[in-house]
Design an enzyme around this catalytic site. Structure first.
Site, short mmCIF file in Angstrom:
data_model
loop_
_atom_site.label_atom_id
_atom_site.label_comp_id
_atom_site.label_asym_id
_atom_site.label_seq_id
_atom_site.Cartn_x
_atom_site.Cartn_y
_atom_site.Cartn_z
N LYS A 73 25.25 -46.67 -3.66
CA LYS A 73 24.47 -47.27 -4.64
C LYS A 73 25.00 -47.03 -5.04
O LYS A 73 24.65 -48.27 -6.63
CB LYS A 73 23.61 -47.19 -3.99
CG LYS A 73 22.83 -47.47 -2.67
CD LYS A 73 20.96 -47.34 -2.17
CE LYS A 73 20.81 -47.38 -0.85
NZ LYS A 73 19.82 -47.18 -0.49
N ASP A 94 14.77 -52.53 -1.51
CA ASP A 94 14.91 -51.22 -1.26
C ASP A 94 12.83 -51.35 -2.20
O ASP A 94 12.09 -50.46 -1.35
CB ASP A 94 15.24 -49.91 -1.50
CG ASP A 94 16.04 -49.51 -0.93
OD1 ASP A 94 16.05 -50.32 0.79
OD2 ASP A 94 17.12 -49.00 -1.17
P1 NAP Z 1 18.57 -38.00 -1.30
O1 NAP Z 1 19.52 -38.49 -2.88
O2 NAP Z 1 20.05 -37.23 -0.77
O3 NAP Z 1 17.45 -37.03 -2.30
C1 NAP Z 1 16.93 -36.75 -1.19
C2 NAP Z 1 15.41 -36.20 -1.94
O4 NAP Z 1 15.38 -34.90 -0.74
C3 NAP Z 1 15.44 -35.02 -2.39
O5 NAP Z 1 14.96 -35.51 -3.86
C4 NAP Z 1 15.66 -33.59 -2.13
O6 NAP Z 1 15.36 -32.67 -3.57
C5 NAP Z 1 15.37 -33.44 -0.85
N1 NAP Z 1 15.51 -32.72 0.05
C6 NAP Z 1 16.19 -32.13 0.49
N2 NAP Z 1 16.44 -31.19 1.44
C7 NAP Z 1 15.77 -30.91 1.21
C8 NAP Z 1 14.99 -29.28 1.17
N3 NAP Z 1 15.30 -29.33 2.35
N4 NAP Z 1 13.39 -28.47 1.22
C9 NAP Z 1 12.77 -30.07 -0.22
N5 NAP Z 1 13.20 -30.99 -0.68
C10 NAP Z 1 14.54 -30.88 0.55
O7 NAP Z 1 18.64 -39.12 -0.37
P2 NAP Z 1 17.95 -40.14 -0.64
O8 NAP Z 1 18.40 -41.50 -0.48
O9 NAP Z 1 16.95 -40.54 -1.72
O10 NAP Z 1 17.21 -40.69 0.83
C11 NAP Z 1 15.54 -39.33 0.98
C12 NAP Z 1 15.35 -40.32 2.50
O11 NAP Z 1 14.33 -41.96 2.27
C13 NAP Z 1 16.44 -40.28 4.06
O12 NAP Z 1 15.61 -39.70 4.99
C14 NAP Z 1 16.98 -41.62 4.35
O13 NAP Z 1 16.77 -42.09 5.56
C15 NAP Z 1 14.59 -42.38 3.21
N6 NAP Z 1 15.72 -43.54 3.41
C16 NAP Z 1 14.53 -44.98 3.93
C17 NAP Z 1 14.91 -46.03 3.33
C18 NAP Z 1 13.88 -47.06 4.21
O14 NAP Z 1 14.63 -48.51 4.31
N7 NAP Z 1 13.00 -46.46 5.28
C19 NAP Z 1 15.71 -46.09 2.88
C20 NAP Z 1 16.35 -44.90 1.61
C21 NAP Z 1 16.18 -43.84 2.06
P3 NAP Z 1 16.26 -31.83 -4.56
O15 NAP Z 1 16.55 -33.11 -5.79
O16 NAP Z 1 15.47 -30.94 -4.70
O17 NAP Z 1 17.85 -31.30 -3.75
#
Ligand code: NAP
Length: 293
Positions: free
Chosen positions: A74, A110
């Protein structure tokens, strides 16, 4: 002019990412093209970092409408495009590319997809210009990763009273808060310890972490969640599983909840409109999504 209006031949559009095999996007987009009689086929384009430049270049072919972009590309696609929408620039991520008049344009749907999803649950007011206002709400954003960035900019664009960003790594929450604050004059806070979270009335909690996708854990401890008023709305961007542990706990406490399927639907509907210049058949797309989950 949109390619859809210029041609009757078979068109292509697809998802650029790695992995892409389990994406819900084809089941969302293909019925929309079919319903409107647009001869386009939605494909899955598994793309490694080394293949990205070539893949983006291929979007300029005459039969290509553009693409969706997902993890991990992205941000990386941005310098490869001709023009980027201001919201996508602020967020720092593009999830939709449109091929128009031999140029490639980047957008982020998004953010608006999240607001449209919240509005489905009667949160906020639709303004005359089609924007959604969340005036009077306090937003508690869980996470500071890619999805949270889009959500943070969406929530300030909707005029939330206060934004609290809670993330495991505090520096990441602080960085995001500082960046978003440059565009906003209302308070934005960052936290890593949820015990310091002081609930406000009319709160919307948005989970933008990946916690809850693979195991029954919640990004917000139950004792903290139980401090929130009964009018609190809990939105989990995760859609698979459809009910995360966070949503289960919130429902048991009598709070209103929704999972990320509605956001997936609306970001996809907005992308469809950008590619085709046509109103997306949202109900058809929703039915197909629900049927397959
Ligand atoms: P990302 O950039 O990898 O960010 C992950 C986030 O989760 C960070 O804030 C991370 O915290 C936190 N995290 C991960 N493991 C953790 C743990 N064990 N304990 C506490 N915090 C934890 O991922 P992303 O792209 O933002 O996606 C996040 C979620 O949103 C995913 O589940 C994705 O499927 C969902 N999503 C949904 C849509 C939709 O259309 N519904 C669209 C986009 C994303 P740290 O910064 O501390 O590592």
């Amino acid at each position: 002019m949109s390619i859809v209006q210029q041609t009757k031949k078979q068109l292509r559009v697809g998802l650029i990412g790695n992995p892409v095999a389990h994406s819900f996007s084809p089941r969302l987009q293909q019925p929309a093209f079919d319903t409107l009689g647009i001869p386009a086929y939605y494909e899955l384009w598994h793309t490694t970092a080394a293949q990205l430049v070539e893949r983006v270049r291929s979007l300029c072919e005459t039969d290509c409408l553009g693409a969706n972009v997902t993890i991990p590309h992205k941000e990386a696609v941005m310098p490869l495009l001709d023009q980027i929408d201001p919201l996508a620039t602020r967020i720092g991520a593009v999830n939709t590319i449109v091929h128009r008049d031999d140029y490639l344009y980047g957008y982020n749907t998004d953010a608006a997809g999240l607001l449209n999803a919240l509005h489905e649950y009667e949160l906020g007011e639709m303004q005359a210009d089609g924007r959604i206002s969340l005036q009077g709400y306090t937003a508690v954003l869980l996470g500071a990763g890619g999805a949270a960035r889009g959500a943070a900019f969406a929530l300030i664009d909707a005029g939330v009273e206060k934004l609290i960003i809670l993330n495991r790594h505090l520096e990441r929450a602080q960085r995001l808060a500082a960046e978003v604050q440059q565009h906003y004059d209302r308070p934005i806070f960052s936290l890593s310890d949820p015990t310091y979270l002081i609930p406000s009335a009319s709160s919307i909690i948005v989970n933008a972490t990946s916690l809850g996708m693979h195991e029954d854990v919640s990004p917000l401890p139950a004792d903290i969640l139980s401090r929130f008023d009964s009018d609190t709305f809990v939105y989990d961007m995760i859609y698979n599983p459809t009910q995360t542990y966070l949503l289960l706990q919130a429902r048991l406490m009598g709070l209103r909840t929704a999972n990320g399927l509605s956001m997936l639907l609306h970001q996809g509907a907005l992308a469809f409109t950008l590619w085709t210049n046509q109103i997306a058949p949202v109900d058809i797309m929703r039915a197909s999504l629900i049927q397959h989950t």
